[in-house]
Structures are given as C-alpha cells and as structure tokens.
Design an enzyme around this catalytic site. Sequence first.
Site, PDB file in Angstrom:
ATOM      1  N   CYS A 193       0.851  -1.199   0.000  1.00  0.00           N
ATOM      2  CA  CYS A 193       0.000   0.000   0.000  1.00  0.00           C
ATOM      3  C   CYS A 193       0.885   1.247   0.000  1.00  0.00           C
ATOM      4  O   CYS A 193       1.872   1.319   0.732  1.00  0.00           O
ATOM      5  CB  CYS A 193      -0.857  -0.027   1.265  1.00  0.00           C
ATOM      6  SG  CYS A 193      -1.855   1.437   1.540  1.00  0.00           S
ATOM      7  N   ARG A 253       3.228   5.617   2.673  1.00  0.00           N
ATOM      8  CA  ARG A 253       4.604   5.098   2.712  1.00  0.00           C
ATOM      9  C   ARG A 253       5.648   6.213   2.812  1.00  0.00           C
ATOM     10  O   ARG A 253       6.663   6.069   3.500  1.00  0.00           O
ATOM     11  CB  ARG A 253       4.871   4.202   1.485  1.00  0.00           C
ATOM     12  CG  ARG A 253       6.261   3.583   1.431  1.00  0.00           C
ATOM     13  CD  ARG A 253       6.511   2.664   2.602  1.00  0.00           C
ATOM     14  NE  ARG A 253       7.857   2.112   2.653  1.00  0.00           N
ATOM     15  CZ  ARG A 253       8.910   2.714   3.192  1.00  0.00           C
ATOM     16  NH1 ARG A 253       8.791   3.937   3.690  1.00  0.00           N
ATOM     17  NH2 ARG A 253      10.084   2.100   3.239  1.00  0.00           N
ATOM     18  N   CYS A 264       4.589  -9.235  12.627  1.00  0.00           N
ATOM     19  CA  CYS A 264       5.685  -9.304  11.645  1.00  0.00           C
ATOM     20  C   CYS A 264       6.094 -10.755  11.370  1.00  0.00           C
ATOM     21  O   CYS A 264       5.782 -11.293  10.325  1.00  0.00           O
ATOM     22  CB  CYS A 264       6.896  -8.467  12.055  1.00  0.00           C
ATOM     23  SG  CYS A 264       8.164  -8.499  10.756  1.00  0.00           S
TER      24      CYS A 264
HETATM   25  P1  NAD Z   1      17.106 -13.820  13.568  1.00  0.00           P
HETATM   26  O1  NAD Z   1      18.274 -13.088  14.086  1.00  0.00           O
HETATM   27  O2  NAD Z   1      16.082 -14.335  14.499  1.00  0.00           O
HETATM   28  O3  NAD Z   1      17.573 -15.057  12.655  1.00  0.00           O
HETATM   29  C1  NAD Z   1      18.604 -15.019  11.709  1.00  0.00           C
HETATM   30  C2  NAD Z   1      19.177 -16.429  11.581  1.00  0.00           C
HETATM   31  O4  NAD Z   1      20.081 -16.455  10.482  1.00  0.00           O
HETATM   32  C3  NAD Z   1      19.939 -16.898  12.809  1.00  0.00           C
HETATM   33  O5  NAD Z   1      19.496 -18.179  13.215  1.00  0.00           O
HETATM   34  C4  NAD Z   1      21.383 -16.924  12.334  1.00  0.00           C
HETATM   35  O6  NAD Z   1      22.164 -17.908  13.010  1.00  0.00           O
HETATM   36  C5  NAD Z   1      21.199 -17.243  10.857  1.00  0.00           C
HETATM   37  N1  NAD Z   1      22.332 -16.857  10.015  1.00  0.00           N
HETATM   38  C6  NAD Z   1      23.100 -15.747  10.097  1.00  0.00           C
HETATM   39  N2  NAD Z   1      24.042 -15.772   9.145  1.00  0.00           N
HETATM   40  C7  NAD Z   1      23.865 -16.886   8.433  1.00  0.00           C
HETATM   41  C8  NAD Z   1      24.521 -17.466   7.311  1.00  0.00           C
HETATM   42  N3  NAD Z   1      25.561 -16.865   6.725  1.00  0.00           N
HETATM   43  N4  NAD Z   1      24.064 -18.646   6.836  1.00  0.00           N
HETATM   44  C9  NAD Z   1      23.024 -19.280   7.431  1.00  0.00           C
HETATM   45  N5  NAD Z   1      22.373 -18.780   8.509  1.00  0.00           N
HETATM   46  C10 NAD Z   1      22.784 -17.596   8.992  1.00  0.00           C
HETATM   47  O7  NAD Z   1      16.402 -12.805  12.531  1.00  0.00           O
HETATM   48  P2  NAD Z   1      14.876 -12.828  12.041  1.00  0.00           P
HETATM   49  O8  NAD Z   1      14.046 -12.019  12.952  1.00  0.00           O
HETATM   50  O9  NAD Z   1      14.509 -14.214  11.697  1.00  0.00           O
HETATM   51  O10 NAD Z   1      15.028 -11.969  10.686  1.00  0.00           O
HETATM   52  C11 NAD Z   1      15.710 -12.523   9.574  1.00  0.00           C
HETATM   53  C12 NAD Z   1      15.851 -11.480   8.476  1.00  0.00           C
HETATM   54  O11 NAD Z   1      14.576 -11.176   7.922  1.00  0.00           O
HETATM   55  C13 NAD Z   1      16.440 -10.151   8.950  1.00  0.00           C
HETATM   56  O12 NAD Z   1      17.250  -9.634   7.918  1.00  0.00           O
HETATM   57  C14 NAD Z   1      15.202  -9.282   9.116  1.00  0.00           C
HETATM   58  O13 NAD Z   1      15.510  -7.926   9.073  1.00  0.00           O
HETATM   59  C15 NAD Z   1      14.382  -9.751   7.938  1.00  0.00           C
HETATM   60  N6  NAD Z   1      12.936  -9.538   7.978  1.00  0.00           N
HETATM   61  C16 NAD Z   1      12.329  -9.199   6.799  1.00  0.00           C
HETATM   62  C17 NAD Z   1      10.968  -9.070   6.746  1.00  0.00           C
HETATM   63  C18 NAD Z   1      10.289  -8.752   5.461  1.00  0.00           C
HETATM   64  O14 NAD Z   1       9.116  -8.352   5.473  1.00  0.00           O
HETATM   65  N7  NAD Z   1      10.948  -8.913   4.321  1.00  0.00           N
HETATM   66  C19 NAD Z   1      10.196  -9.227   7.919  1.00  0.00           C
HETATM   67  C20 NAD Z   1      10.854  -9.559   9.098  1.00  0.00           C
HETATM   68  C21 NAD Z   1      12.232  -9.710   9.122  1.00  0.00           C
HETATM   69  N1  AHE Z   2      14.210   0.703   5.420  1.00  0.00           N
HETATM   70  C1  AHE Z   2      14.989  -0.298   4.737  1.00  0.00           C
HETATM   71  C2  AHE Z   2      14.196  -1.472   4.273  1.00  0.00           C
HETATM   72  C3  AHE Z   2      13.617  -2.262   5.416  1.00  0.00           C
HETATM   73  C4  AHE Z   2      12.611  -3.203   4.843  1.00  0.00           C
HETATM   74  O1  AHE Z   2      12.778  -3.728   3.718  1.00  0.00           O
HETATM   75  N2  AHE Z   2      11.540  -3.442   5.568  1.00  0.00           N
HETATM   76  C5  AHE Z   2      10.558  -4.427   5.179  1.00  0.00           C
HETATM   77  C6  AHE Z   2       9.933  -4.940   6.416  1.00  0.00           C
HETATM   78  S1  AHE Z   2      11.089  -5.718   7.497  1.00  0.00           S
HETATM   79  C7  AHE Z   2      10.095  -6.108   8.802  1.00  0.00           C
HETATM   80  O2  AHE Z   2      10.828  -6.702   9.772  1.00  0.00           O
HETATM   81  C8  AHE Z   2       9.446  -3.801   4.341  1.00  0.00           C
HETATM   82  O3  AHE Z   2       8.281  -3.851   4.641  1.00  0.00           O
HETATM   83  N3  AHE Z   2       9.810  -3.246   3.231  1.00  0.00           N
HETATM   84  C9  AHE Z   2       8.894  -2.588   2.352  1.00  0.00           C
HETATM   85  C10 AHE Z   2       8.818  -1.123   2.637  1.00  0.00           C
HETATM   86  O4  AHE Z   2       8.019  -0.446   2.014  1.00  0.00           O
HETATM   87  O5  AHE Z   2       9.564  -0.673   3.526  1.00  0.00           O
HETATM   88  C11 AHE Z   2      15.777   0.273   3.574  1.00  0.00           C
HETATM   89  O6  AHE Z   2      16.605  -0.486   3.050  1.00  0.00           O
HETATM   90  O7  AHE Z   2      15.593   1.450   3.261  1.00  0.00           O
HETATM   91 ZN    ZN Z   3       9.975  -7.432  11.562  1.00  0.00          ZN
END
Ligand code: NAD
Ligand code: AHE
Ligand code: ZN
Length: 375
Positions: A106, A110, A169
């Site tokens: 959305c 943003r 999340c």
């Molecule tokens: P976390 O710290 O709980 O888990 C990360 C895991 O990755 C750990 O178990 C760690 O040991 C493992 N790890 C680290 N380096 C590694 C490698 N080289 N190879 C294999 N495993 C490895 O983190 P989380 O809360 O699970 O978040 C994970 C990622 O997802 C973060 O980058 C976070 O910012 C991102 N995230 C993205 C979204 C999204 O909407 N895209 C939402 C939430 C979190």
């Molecule tokens: N602000 C960062 C990007 C961070 C990011 O990608 N956030 C995710 C959610 S992570 C939740 O734990 C996301 O929703 N991205 C879409 C958006 O619109 O932010 C950067 O790199 O600037």
């Molecule tokens: Zn998150």
Amino acid sequence: MKTRAAVAVAAGKPLEIMEVDLEGPREGEVLVEIKATGICHTDEFTLSGADPEGLFPAILGHEGAGVVVDVGKGVTSVKKGDHVIPLYTPECRQCPSCLSRKTNLCTAIRATQGQGLMPDGSSRFSIGKDKIFHYMGCSTFSNFTVLPEIALAKVNPDAPFDKICYIGCGVTTGIGAVINTAKVEQGATAVVFGLGGIGLNVIQGLKLAGADMIIGVDVNNDKKAWGERFGMTHFVNPKEIGGDIVPHLVNMTKRGADQIGGADYTFDCTGNTKVMRQALEASHRGWGKSVVIGVAGAGQEISTRPFQLVTGRSWMGTAFGGARGRTDVPKIVDWYMEKKIQIDPMITHLLKLEDINKGFDLMHEGKSIRSVVVY
Ligand code: NAD
Ligand code: AHE
Ligand code: ZN
C-alpha cells in the site's frame, strides 16, 4: 499524555527507557495501548545504523498487539476497546497498489512513514520541544502509540497479546512468503537459509503447504532442533560441509531421471547478500523460485551470473509475506486460535520494558527465537 517508551537515541546505543509526551489522535488516527511487542531482527538492523531510512531519536518496534483507547475524527473501522495489531504495511484499499490486487505494498502513507512521521507530516511523540520519530508507522516500543486507522487490523479479542504480537511481523512474513509470494505446492522441495524468528515460520508455512523435503541452513547448530520441531527434514551447517554450500544443496535435492538438483523454492531469512546469491543458485534450473526476505544494509548489493536467471530461476522478494494486513492478519490470528499454526514455542523470552536491551543481547547471542516485551 505521558507514556513510557524505549527510545533509540542514536545508532548503535542501547535503548533508553524514558517517559515521553504523546499527543492524542488527529483525524483518521487511533490511540492504542500496546500490551506486548516482539523484537524483530529489523529493529536491530535499524538500531545498528545500517538502515538507510534509520532516524534518531526514534521509538522503534513494529511487532505489537494492543487495545484501542481513543479514536480521532472520522475513524470508522475500529472503536475504543477493540483488540488490534499495528501494521507496518497498511491496507488503505484505495491506492493504485491496493486496487491492483498485485501487491500488498500500500502506498497511501509510505512516504511519511519512511520519514518517521504521521501522514500529516508531524510526529505525535516528543520530549518537551524535541521531536521523536515514529518507526515503520508503529513504534510499539512505547506503551501507548498513535497509528493511522488504515494501519490497524482488528483481531479476535480472546487471543493473547503476548503471542499474537508476533503475527504483526515474524509469523505473517514467514508463512506469507510461502503461501502468498512463492505459492508453494504440495510435494515441493525447499531450502530455508537462516532459522531464526522468520525462517522457522517459513518452515511452518512449508509444512502447511505440504512441502516434502525442507532443508534448513544455519551457522548455529542449536537451530537444528528448532527447525525439526516445525517440520524441517534436513539440516546443513555451511561451516561444517568443507566446501561450497551450493553444490552440496544441489546434490541433496537431486530427483528424477535426469538427476538435476536444486530446490523448487529457496528462502533467504538472513539478510546476508552472499547467502541471497547462494539461495538463488541452489534453486532448480528451469523453475526454481528464490525469495529474498532478509533486509540488507545501506550500500549492500546482490549479484549473480545472469545465466542463473536465463536458465529459468526467478529471484523475488517479499515484505510482510505479501499479506494485506487488515484482511489477512485477523485470519492468521484465527489460525492460531484454531491451533492450525504454532506460536507459543517460538516465544522464548518474556521481558519487561526496562529489560528490552537484554532482548537485543539474546538475539546477538543466537539464544532467542523471539523475545517479547510485555507492558
Ligand atoms: P534472527 O536473528 O532471528 O535469525 C537469523 C538467523 O540467520 C539466525 O538463526 C542466524 O544464526 C542465521 N544466520 C546468520 N548468518 C547466516 C549465514 N551466513 N548462513 C546461514 N544462517 C545464517 O532474525 P529474524 O528475525 O529471523 O530476521 C531474519 C531477516 O529477515 C532479517 O534480515 C530481518 O531484518 C528480515 N525480515 C524481513 C521481513 C520482510 O518483510 N521482508 C520481515 C521480518 C524480518
Ligand atoms: N528501510 C529499509 C528497508 C527495510 C525493509 O525492507 N523493511 C521491510 C519490512 S522488514 C520487517 O521486519 C518492508 O516492509 N519493506 C517494504 C517497505 O516499504 O519498507 C531500507 O533499506 O531502506
Ligand atoms: Zn519485523
């Protein structure tokens, strides 16, 4: 009003617990008492200074659950007493992105959200004359916070706050990446890189979708038992295989008469750009889909040989698991209440707000899956 909050005063510094001023809700806004909040790796990412959108001082936190205390003029979809989950990806149902039905991203608010501000361009948080920034439109590390109405999902009032905050999340991101983004089918093979708060929910989602072979990859051997608990069938520690992990995974996933390996689906849940490349290249020639979930810091880039894409692999990404928050989050809360999905075992630590920095320490030490602060 005054509210207690953990304030991120500067990058790389511990959060400081303090009383801050919170202005009431303006038109289209809602005052929420946060009852519980998870600590996601993205909070740590921003606190570390790696987030190009990171602003300080700010009140971080985006994985909360709470109760509506007051509503501003014109608010119709929630009322005082409703139980809600804040949405860092709102759902206005009116912007071109919402209307496209092609994305959950959305665009209604943003721009201001990324500037740490409410949609009218101002902040509700301050200390005296000094403004404090909102974070991801949520700021759940404050006992009370103000959100736009379109950034709240109304949920089952019987659901426990200290569990369903995680749906704000981690749970939705992991399960949604499988169901909404990758659209995994029964019998699929999959590799999940990073078995933390997100990766375990990807595994849980793969199990729900009926995947056959679910390979978990983590540098921390303690994560093997965690993965198995939610349906992982094989575990690989890249540090222990004595070589490149890509051919190792391709070999493990060889199937069919031609014995071409590679997983149908791979997921990066680490935020490490080298791992993202490995995930793409460990997916199957011709049809493999690799989903980037992890977020990487300012200046980081992904790379691969174009040949990897020419030969039919798709590189895709997902935010909030492709979920449309106001529509999908209440359903995921119901799945939890109906025991279709698990949350309780992943909440490894309950903390008081004054101990929130311990939650970040536990994450750094690899000792927690999710730490939850209960107000
Ligand atoms: P976390 O710290 O709980 O888990 C990360 C895991 O990755 C750990 O178990 C760690 O040991 C493992 N790890 C680290 N380096 C590694 C490698 N080289 N190879 C294999 N495993 C490895 O983190 P989380 O809360 O699970 O978040 C994970 C990622 O997802 C973060 O980058 C976070 O910012 C991102 N995230 C993205 C979204 C999204 O909407 N895209 C939402 C939430 C979190
Ligand atoms: N602000 C960062 C990007 C961070 C990011 O990608 N956030 C995710 C959610 S992570 C939740 O734990 C996301 O929703 N991205 C879409 C958006 O619109 O932010 C950067 O790199 O600037
Ligand atoms: Zn998150």
